[in-house]
Design a protein around this motif. Structure first.
Motif, mmCIF file in Angstrom:
data_model
loop_
_atom_site.group_PDB
_atom_site.id
_atom_site.type_symbol
_atom_site.label_atom_id
_atom_site.label_comp_id
_atom_site.label_asym_id
_atom_site.label_seq_id
_atom_site.Cartn_x
_atom_site.Cartn_y
_atom_site.Cartn_z
ATOM 1 N N GLY A 388 19.789 26.340 43.302
ATOM 2 C CA GLY A 388 18.667 26.872 42.528
ATOM 3 C C GLY A 388 17.401 26.896 43.364
ATOM 4 N N GLU A 472 16.207 23.714 36.807
ATOM 5 C CA GLU A 472 17.475 24.369 36.483
ATOM 6 C C GLU A 472 18.164 24.831 37.758
ATOM 7 N N GLY A 473 19.431 25.136 37.615
ATOM 8 C CA GLY A 473 20.213 25.640 38.733
ATOM 9 C C GLY A 473 21.527 26.183 38.220
ATOM 10 N N VAL A 474 22.324 26.689 39.146
ATOM 11 C CA VAL A 474 23.638 27.236 38.804
ATOM 12 C C VAL A 474 24.704 26.250 39.266
ATOM 13 N N GLN A 476 28.644 25.719 39.854
ATOM 14 C CA GLN A 476 29.892 26.457 40.052
ATOM 15 C C GLN A 476 30.969 25.462 40.438
ATOM 16 N N THR A 517 31.177 28.729 36.014
ATOM 17 C CA THR A 517 29.910 29.211 36.560
ATOM 18 C C THR A 517 28.930 29.190 35.395
ATOM 19 N N MET A 518 27.928 28.298 35.440
ATOM 20 C CA MET A 518 27.039 28.113 34.303
ATOM 21 C C MET A 518 25.690 27.561 34.767
ATOM 22 N N ASN A 519 24.687 27.655 33.909
ATOM 23 C CA ASN A 519 23.380 27.084 34.206
ATOM 24 C C ASN A 519 23.379 25.591 33.902
ATOM 25 N N LEU A 520 22.619 24.859 34.696
ATOM 26 C CA LEU A 520 22.462 23.423 34.530
ATOM 27 C C LEU A 520 20.966 23.133 34.507
ATOM 28 N N LYS A 521 20.500 22.422 33.477
ATOM 29 C CA LYS A 521 19.061 22.172 33.315
ATOM 30 C C LYS A 521 18.729 20.710 33.591
#
Length: 604
Positions: A388, A472-474, A476, A517-521
């Motif tokens: 991110g 936040e970030g991605v 995988q 594959t998803m967003n992480l906060k």
């Protein structure tokens, strides 16, 4: 002073050790100079010396997964450039459809000349032919594409995965290709790290050039060429002799990848048939699934590497890794299948299929040579990336390959916390992860009762848990074996399935798919649990001292000891009741149906 040309066994042995040492020194050079954690901590790279024809002569201490990739990539370069090779040239390639494997793996090749770095020109401007090539391949943190790390398993075609570099000259006669450097810089998220790692590859190639110059000075260029051929022939003779020691036969095995993250819940078959005749062997992947939508398709070279790795593991001699090993072993991988994808198939996460392919080949080999083959490992390492931007829009990318365990062997337990044979990678230091990334590692530990039960148990699984500290970030994740568990052999039980969990141990705990594959906060917690490895032999035949050791170490619980091994224990530390154990084991033997030769079952 140059010595007289010789071809006696002592000279050949000294040369084999000398050129192999150059390969090892190349590997250590990358380890000492690399910028990224995936190289300096996990060690996802290889280095080698090839001859002038592009054949592998000596591979350094690195990855079996690169066994066949280096000569395939180099021969693609030679096919493009022919005689247009000059001192000072450096070649680059990462194109899976022109010699490469997947885009994060960048190959760097340096031609090695008998005259060192002099002009190398003959009359008429004809270039002196190289005596060989220095070869390196490194997994880079990022090569662009839709997901940080360029390694997602849900890309649908190669064009989404990042920068595709065909065979090109990175340097031409010592001058950098500034256009190419600018193209790379503008297409990757962390150019400083990528160029730092490329420089480590260049440094390793320079080490090889110096080492080769020393060998030429010692033996002369013609003798060096002859000794490289002799070294490959030596490995071929050893390989054929080892194959002759094995009984002839044919066996097939089918294993299943859970899915490709696109067609969720649709299992993907891997089919391997081994045919052994005399001093040769055939590894045939006919019957495996057509290439899939997700990014887990193999290139042919990676399928060849997983095949060679499996076969080499059952041979009685550990001969030098080079072209001679390949010659007696024929690989069949029909184009358009998951074992040999065709353009535009996505392949960034092809590591999953490679790791699973080794276990599939072991399933066939176990039927032919039951005393030489161990049960399924954890399904390969898990690939995980979190990437991110911080508040100032500076990018961060954390790439980790989490190593697991070996399957139980016919003579001993599987290895705990050890990367599978095909990966041969190291574990990422928790302290380095936290120092270089906006992440907190909450635990990294073994999971009790996760190894497949058996006379010899499978290696224990591990879990690793992260808390996100950036806004936040991605996230995988490339994982498998959540549905189709690692198989046990000859009465051994399957290993525990893997798991992905958000917010473990809280009211919001949520089970996730194997491939993500998803967003992480900020503040969110993610846990990955690797699968356990398969067991070997009936669990009720396990030595009580081995069970007692696992109980003391906390790897097996009292409840599981009774359930799986028929062992009655109590106390802290646990103590085995031998009389009660004898009664329980007698009852369980009468009640249980023996497991088949290959124990596999879907996860519940």
């Amino acid at each position: 002073m140059r010595q007289a040309a010789m071809s006696d066994p002592i000279t050949e042995e000294l040369f084999r050790n000398a050129i192999s040492a150059i390969g090892d020194e190349m590997v250590l050079t990358i380890y000492r100079t690399a910028y990224s954690g995936v190289l300096k901590n996990i060690m996802d790279y290889s280095a080698a010396i090839c001859d002038a024809c592009g054949r592998l002569v000596a591979q350094g201490l690195s990855l079996p997964g690169h066994l066949c990739s280096i000569p395939v990539a180099l021969q693609a370069v030679l096919a493009h450039f022919g005689d247009d090779v000059w001192p000072g040239d450096i070649f680059i390639n990462n194109d899976p459809y022109d010699g490469g494997m997947h885009l994060p793996d960048i190959f760097i090749f340096k031609p090695l000349f008998a005259s060192g770095e002099r002009s190398g020109e003959r009359s008429g401007g004809q270039s002196e032919r190289p005596i060989g090539y220095a070869a390196t391949i490194c997994h880079h943190t990022d090569v662009g594409g839709r997901v940080p790390g360029s390694n997602a398993s849900d890309s649908l075609e190669i064009y989404a995965e990042g920068l595709r570099i065909p065979p090109l000259k990175l340097y031409e006669r010592g001058e950098p290709n500034t256009t190419l450097f600018r193209m790379i810089e503008r297409n990757v998220r962390l150019p400083g790290r990528v160029f730092g790692d490329i420089r480590s590859q260049l440094a390793a190639c320079e080490i090889a050039a110096r080492g080769m110059a020393d060998l030429v000075n010692r033996y002369g260029s013609e003798q060096v060429t002859a000794l490289m051929v002799s070294m490959m022939d030596y490995s071929e003779r050893l390989t054929r002799q080892c194959l002759m020691e094995l009984p002839d036969g044919e066996a097939s095995f089918t294993d299943w990848i859970d899915d490709d993250q696109i067609d969720i819940g649709v299992p993907i078959p891997l089919v391997c048939t081994i045919r052994k005749r005399g001093d040769s062997m055939e590894v045939d992947w006919t019957g495996s699934a057509p290439q899939v939508k997700g990014a887990i398709n193999n290139t042919f070279s990676y399928t060849a590497a997983m095949s060679f790795t499996a076969v080499k593991s059952v041979l009685s001699v550990n001969m030098p890794n080079n072209d001679g090993v390949f010659r007696p072993i024929r690989i069949i991988a029909p184009p358009g299948t998951i074992t040999n994808g065709k353009l535009p198939a996505a392949c960034a996460a092809r590591g999953l299929t490679g790791f699973r392919g080794v276990d599939c080949a072991f399933g066939a080999l176990a039927q032919l040579y039951p005393d030489k083959v161990f049960a399924a490992s954890d399904g390969g390492n898990t690939g995980l990336t979190i990437g991110g931007y911080d508040k100032a829009l500076n990018p961060f990318i954390y790439v980790d390959f989490i190593s697991g365990s070996w399957g139980a062997r016919p003579w001993a337990d599987g290895l705990d916390g050890n990367t599978c044979m095909f990966a041969n990678m190291a574990s990422f230091s928790v302290e380095v992860i936290e120092a270089e990334n906006p992440l907190e590692v909450l635990d990294y530990e073994f999971i009790p009762d996760s190894g497949g039960a058996g006379r010899f148990r499978g290696g224990m699984a591990q879990r690793k848990t992260w808390r996100m500290l950036a806004d936040e970030g991605v996230l995988q994740v490339r994982a498998d074996r959540q549905t189709h568990r690692p198989y046990g052999l000859w009465g051994g039980g399957p290993g525990a399935p893997g798991r992905n969990v958000m917010h473990p141990g809280s009211a919001g705990e949520t089970r996730l798919h194997a491939k993500i594959t998803m967003n992480l906060k900020r503040g969110e917690v993610f846990r990955h649990e690797l699968p356990g490895a398969g067991g070997w032999g009936p669990a009720l035949e396990r030595d009580l001292e081995l069970v007692a050791r696992d109980l003391r170490d906390g790897l097996v619980t009292i409840a599981a000891a009774a359930r799986d091994y028929g062992v009655v224990a109590a106390g802290d530390p646990p103590m085995i009741d031998a009389a009660a154990t004898e009664v329980l084991r007698g009852r369980l033997k009468a009640e249980r149906t023996p497991l088949p030769a290959v124990a596999w079952e879907p996860a519940s």
